[in-house]
Design a protein around this motif. Sequence first.
Motif, mmCIF file in Angstrom:
data_model
loop_
_atom_site.group_PDB
_atom_site.id
_atom_site.type_symbol
_atom_site.label_atom_id
_atom_site.label_comp_id
_atom_site.label_asym_id
_atom_site.label_seq_id
_atom_site.Cartn_x
_atom_site.Cartn_y
_atom_site.Cartn_z
ATOM 1 N N UNK A 196 -23.664 -38.269 -45.693
ATOM 2 C CA UNK A 196 -24.667 -37.514 -46.431
ATOM 3 C C UNK A 196 -25.303 -38.490 -47.413
ATOM 4 N N UNK A 197 -26.612 -38.729 -47.253
ATOM 5 C CA UNK A 197 -27.304 -39.735 -48.049
ATOM 6 C C UNK A 197 -27.947 -39.126 -49.283
ATOM 7 N N UNK A 198 -27.764 -39.806 -50.404
ATOM 8 C CA UNK A 198 -28.446 -39.454 -51.645
ATOM 9 C C UNK A 198 -29.145 -40.700 -52.144
ATOM 10 N N UNK A 199 -30.435 -40.569 -52.404
ATOM 11 C CA UNK A 199 -31.241 -41.658 -52.944
ATOM 12 C C UNK A 199 -31.755 -41.196 -54.298
ATOM 13 N N UNK A 200 -31.345 -41.899 -55.350
ATOM 14 C CA UNK A 200 -31.646 -41.460 -56.707
ATOM 15 C C UNK A 200 -32.313 -42.600 -57.469
ATOM 16 N N UNK A 201 -33.453 -42.291 -58.070
ATOM 17 C CA UNK A 201 -34.183 -43.257 -58.883
ATOM 18 C C UNK A 201 -33.968 -42.884 -60.348
#
Length: 159
Positions: free
Chosen positions: A3-8
Amino acid sequence: MAYKMRIYVDGGCRGNGRSSAIGAAAAAFKNRWGKHRGWIRILPSSPRPTNQRAEITAIILALEKALEKFEQLDHNPYLDVRIYSDSKYAVRCMKKWIYKWTDNGWVNSRGYPVANRDLLEEASELDSRLREEGRVKFIWIPREKNEIADRLCNEALDR
């Protein structure tokens, strides 16, 4: 399957180093369709806000939101979390310095107590909890690639 999470993330401080300083932090999740959902946090007035405290607070916010999201899932996937920041300081803290400081009793290479220890210890604890569920990477990006988090942070500071 991961499960991918991309957080800026971004943190900012106006009046950095002055008694009237105000600081804010922002985290923006990017979903698979390219849409963003963001959160902000205003830094307390004590200890005095700084750019570095704001950047670490943004990482804390991202880690908290990632853990919340994981707890809401109806299954238990392997996590692949990537946190993007335009702060070399924050990324270096989380990728390598924090481990050295922990081993050194929170004393830096010059023999002084580590600045922002309170926030760094909180970030480290959250990072460790998230790593129990998968992989967490901290990645430096140029400021121009961090538009969403930067905008959220500036909007919070404008209020």
